[in-house]
Design a protein around this motif. Structure first.
Motif, PDB file in Angstrom:
ATOM      1  N   ASP A 138      -3.891  -2.314 -14.590  1.00  0.00           N
ATOM      2  CA  ASP A 138      -2.717  -2.592 -15.239  1.00  0.00           C
ATOM      3  C   ASP A 138      -1.703  -1.615 -15.351  1.00  0.00           C
ATOM      4  N   ARG A 139      -2.089  -0.509 -14.672  1.00  0.00           N
ATOM      5  CA  ARG A 139      -1.321   0.684 -14.543  1.00  0.00           C
ATOM      6  C   ARG A 139      -1.129   1.375 -13.039  1.00  0.00           C
ATOM      7  N   MET A 140      -0.282   2.179 -12.717  1.00  0.00           N
ATOM      8  CA  MET A 140      -0.060   2.939 -11.434  1.00  0.00           C
ATOM      9  C   MET A 140      -1.302   3.850 -11.198  1.00  0.00           C
ATOM     10  N   TYR A 141      -2.032   3.749 -10.292  1.00  0.00           N
ATOM     11  CA  TYR A 141      -3.048   5.089 -10.155  1.00  0.00           C
ATOM     12  C   TYR A 141      -2.761   5.947  -8.937  1.00  0.00           C
ATOM     13  N   PHE A 142      -1.789   5.762  -8.207  1.00  0.00           N
ATOM     14  CA  PHE A 142      -1.443   6.698  -7.120  1.00  0.00           C
ATOM     15  C   PHE A 142      -0.646   8.009  -7.783  1.00  0.00           C
ATOM     16  N   ASP A 143      -1.142   9.035  -7.229  1.00  0.00           N
ATOM     17  CA  ASP A 143      -0.427  10.218  -7.722  1.00  0.00           C
ATOM     18  C   ASP A 143       0.771  10.400  -7.185  1.00  0.00           C
ATOM     19  N   ASN A 144       1.881  11.087  -7.865  1.00  0.00           N
ATOM     20  CA  ASN A 144       3.132  11.230  -7.861  1.00  0.00           C
ATOM     21  C   ASN A 144       3.668  12.032  -6.451  1.00  0.00           C
ATOM     22  N   TRP A 145       2.769  12.948  -6.303  1.00  0.00           N
ATOM     23  CA  TRP A 145       2.941  13.797  -4.934  1.00  0.00           C
ATOM     24  C   TRP A 145       2.900  12.940  -3.662  1.00  0.00           C
ATOM     25  N   MET A 146       2.306  11.670  -3.790  1.00  0.00           N
ATOM     26  CA  MET A 146       1.988  10.940  -2.487  1.00  0.00           C
ATOM     27  C   MET A 146       3.175  10.394  -1.974  1.00  0.00           C
ATOM     28  N   ARG A 147       3.355  10.085  -0.942  1.00  0.00           N
ATOM     29  CA  ARG A 147       4.234   9.366  -0.101  1.00  0.00           C
ATOM     30  C   ARG A 147       3.486   7.873  -0.133  1.00  0.00           C
ATOM     31  N   VAL A 148       4.730   6.743   0.419  1.00  0.00           N
ATOM     32  CA  VAL A 148       3.906   5.711   0.229  1.00  0.00           C
ATOM     33  C   VAL A 148       3.000   5.551   1.577  1.00  0.00           C
ATOM     34  N   ARG A 149       3.029   6.167   2.672  1.00  0.00           N
ATOM     35  CA  ARG A 149       2.031   6.323   3.771  1.00  0.00           C
ATOM     36  C   ARG A 149       0.901   6.716   3.265  1.00  0.00           C
ATOM     37  N   ASP A 150       0.826   7.919   2.404  1.00  0.00           N
ATOM     38  CA  ASP A 150      -0.455   8.248   1.982  1.00  0.00           C
ATOM     39  C   ASP A 150      -1.081   7.393   1.135  1.00  0.00           C
ATOM     40  N   ALA A 151      -0.443   6.484   0.333  1.00  0.00           N
ATOM     41  CA  ALA A 151      -1.184   5.515  -0.197  1.00  0.00           C
ATOM     42  C   ALA A 151      -2.034   4.463   0.712  1.00  0.00           C
ATOM     43  N   VAL A 152      -1.069   4.260   1.664  1.00  0.00           N
ATOM     44  CA  VAL A 152      -1.559   3.148   2.664  1.00  0.00           C
ATOM     45  C   VAL A 152      -2.899   4.078   3.489  1.00  0.00           C
ATOM     46  N   GLY A 153      -2.661   5.357   3.630  1.00  0.00           N
ATOM     47  CA  GLY A 153      -3.960   5.901   4.327  1.00  0.00           C
ATOM     48  C   GLY A 153      -4.968   5.884   3.616  1.00  0.00           C
ATOM     49  N   LEU A 154      -4.754   6.326   2.071  1.00  0.00           N
ATOM     50  CA  LEU A 154      -6.074   6.131   1.327  1.00  0.00           C
ATOM     51  C   LEU A 154      -6.582   4.637   1.318  1.00  0.00           C
ATOM     52  N   PHE A 155      -5.990   3.808   1.147  1.00  0.00           N
ATOM     53  CA  PHE A 155      -6.797   2.319   1.564  1.00  0.00           C
ATOM     54  C   PHE A 155      -7.425   2.224   2.656  1.00  0.00           C
ATOM     55  N   ALA A 156      -6.577   2.630   3.819  1.00  0.00           N
ATOM     56  CA  ALA A 156      -7.460   2.383   5.120  1.00  0.00           C
ATOM     57  C   ALA A 156      -8.800   3.197   5.095  1.00  0.00           C
ATOM     58  N   GLU A 157      -8.589   4.441   4.513  1.00  0.00           N
ATOM     59  CA  GLU A 157      -9.938   5.344   4.495  1.00  0.00           C
ATOM     60  C   GLU A 157     -11.057   4.656   3.790  1.00  0.00           C
ATOM     61  N   PHE A 158     -10.738   3.888   2.379  1.00  0.00           N
ATOM     62  CA  PHE A 158     -11.926   3.880   1.478  1.00  0.00           C
ATOM     63  C   PHE A 158     -12.334   2.312   1.968  1.00  0.00           C
ATOM     64  N   TYR A 159     -11.571   1.439   2.600  1.00  0.00           N
ATOM     65  CA  TYR A 159     -11.724  -0.029   2.584  1.00  0.00           C
ATOM     66  C   TYR A 159     -11.754  -0.322   4.083  1.00  0.00           C
ATOM     67  N   GLU A 160     -12.966  -1.028   4.575  1.00  0.00           N
ATOM     68  CA  GLU A 160     -12.970  -1.391   5.963  1.00  0.00           C
ATOM     69  C   GLU A 160     -12.156  -2.532   6.318  1.00  0.00           C
ATOM     70  N   ASP A 161     -11.931  -3.664   5.293  1.00  0.00           N
ATOM     71  CA  ASP A 161     -11.413  -4.671   5.305  1.00  0.00           C
ATOM     72  C   ASP A 161     -10.051  -4.616   5.118  1.00  0.00           C
ATOM     73  N   PHE A 162      -9.393  -3.177   4.810  1.00  0.00           N
ATOM     74  CA  PHE A 162      -8.054  -3.255   4.841  1.00  0.00           C
ATOM     75  C   PHE A 162      -7.401  -3.261   6.116  1.00  0.00           C
ATOM     76  N   ASP A 163      -6.137  -4.202   5.847  1.00  0.00           N
ATOM     77  CA  ASP A 163      -5.368  -4.324   7.117  1.00  0.00           C
ATOM     78  C   ASP A 163      -4.095  -3.769   7.054  1.00  0.00           C
ATOM     79  N   ALA A 164      -3.962  -2.695   7.777  1.00  0.00           N
ATOM     80  CA  ALA A 164      -2.665  -1.790   7.358  1.00  0.00           C
ATOM     81  C   ALA A 164      -1.525  -2.236   7.993  1.00  0.00           C
ATOM     82  N   ALA A 165      -1.559  -3.154   9.070  1.00  0.00           N
ATOM     83  CA  ALA A 165      -0.535  -3.881   9.724  1.00  0.00           C
ATOM     84  C   ALA A 165       0.170  -4.930   8.820  1.00  0.00           C
ATOM     85  N   LYS A 166      -0.576  -5.483   8.045  1.00  0.00           N
ATOM     86  CA  LYS A 166      -0.393  -6.340   6.824  1.00  0.00           C
ATOM     87  C   LYS A 166       0.486  -5.753   6.035  1.00  0.00           C
TER      88      LYS A 166
END
Length: 232
Positions: A81-109
């Motif tokens: 219910d609240r944002m959990y990405f750090d403000n220092w991140m860029r959007v691509r950093d958040a995408v990279g974080l999901f790609a690193e942690f979750y095998e089922d993450f579809d970066a293209a989607k």
């Protein structure tokens, strides 16, 4: 009782205050479920218990037959219910974080959804509005091929146009073999997408029903039934 999300006598107290009290239900696969109740009814507590962020006082919660933990995090996609990405991140950093942690993450989607929002991957998260940050987070959560999506107040605090976008994003992008649980108190905005509802009131389950059963047997909308149950 078997399902993707099972609660059996689930209770949680904070000191002497009961947040959940003897909650029991089971959700099958391929459903969109509204976890409905006024603020303070226990919705967020239930979702946190299912995500292993809290420990039950009594009873059990199971995800795909297993207690919440490291293994279940790989099948649950969680929108807090609240944002959990750090403000220092860029959007691509958040995408990279999901790609690193979750095998089922579809970066293209995720990229396609972010492009539809006209959000550049190099945009600093701190420069985004609150509503746009929430859309970025939702795009990442819905880009996983999860068995269970737990979305805590995804339409709270945004304008009606943004709510329509968010609901559309959920419907178009979830794994149709999975189950989506959407926590909210904004019933009229969300009832059109729901298959089932769970009414929570002061930590207790007031009702678990299929939406079609309510409409056919009672000739009422979910919003009308909600107002009756909670005397809104």
């Amino acid at each position: 009782m078997s399902g993707i999300l099972e609660c059996n006598g689930l209770s949680k107290r904070f000191g002497y205050v009961p947040a959940l009290d003897n909650v029991t239900f089971s959700l099958g696969a391929g459903r969109i479920v509204g976890l409905l109740g006024p603020n303070g009814s226990g919705k967020t507590t239930l979702i946190k218990l299912a995500n292993d962020l809290l420990v039950p006082t009594a009873g059990t919660v199971l995800i795909d037959g297993k207690p919440p933990g490291k293994e279940t995090k790989q099948v649950v996609s969680y929108l807090p219910d609240r944002m959990y990405f750090d403000n220092w991140m860029r959007v691509r950093d958040a995408v990279g974080l999901f790609a690193e942690f979750y095998e089922d993450f579809d970066a293209a989607k995720a990229g396609d959804m972010l492009s539809s929002l006209r959000i550049d991957a190099v945009t600093p998260i701190r420069s985004l509005s609150k509503g746009t940050k929430e859309k970025v987070q939702l795009a990442l959560v819905m880009s996983r091929r999860a068995k269970l999506y737990l979305l805590d107040e995804p339409i709270g605090g945004v304008d009606p146009a943004a709510r329509d976008f968010i609901l559309g994003t959920i419907i178009r992008n979830y794994n149709e073999e999975g189950t989506v649980v959407i926590s909210t108190h904004l019933i009229s905005d969300i009832e059109k997408v729901l298959d089932d509802v769970i009414f929570l009131n002061a930590g207790r389950v007031e009702r678990v029903s299929a939406v079609d059963d309510i409409r056919e047997r009672e000739q009422k909308s979910i919003d009308e039934v909600f107002r009756e149950v909670f005397k809104c």
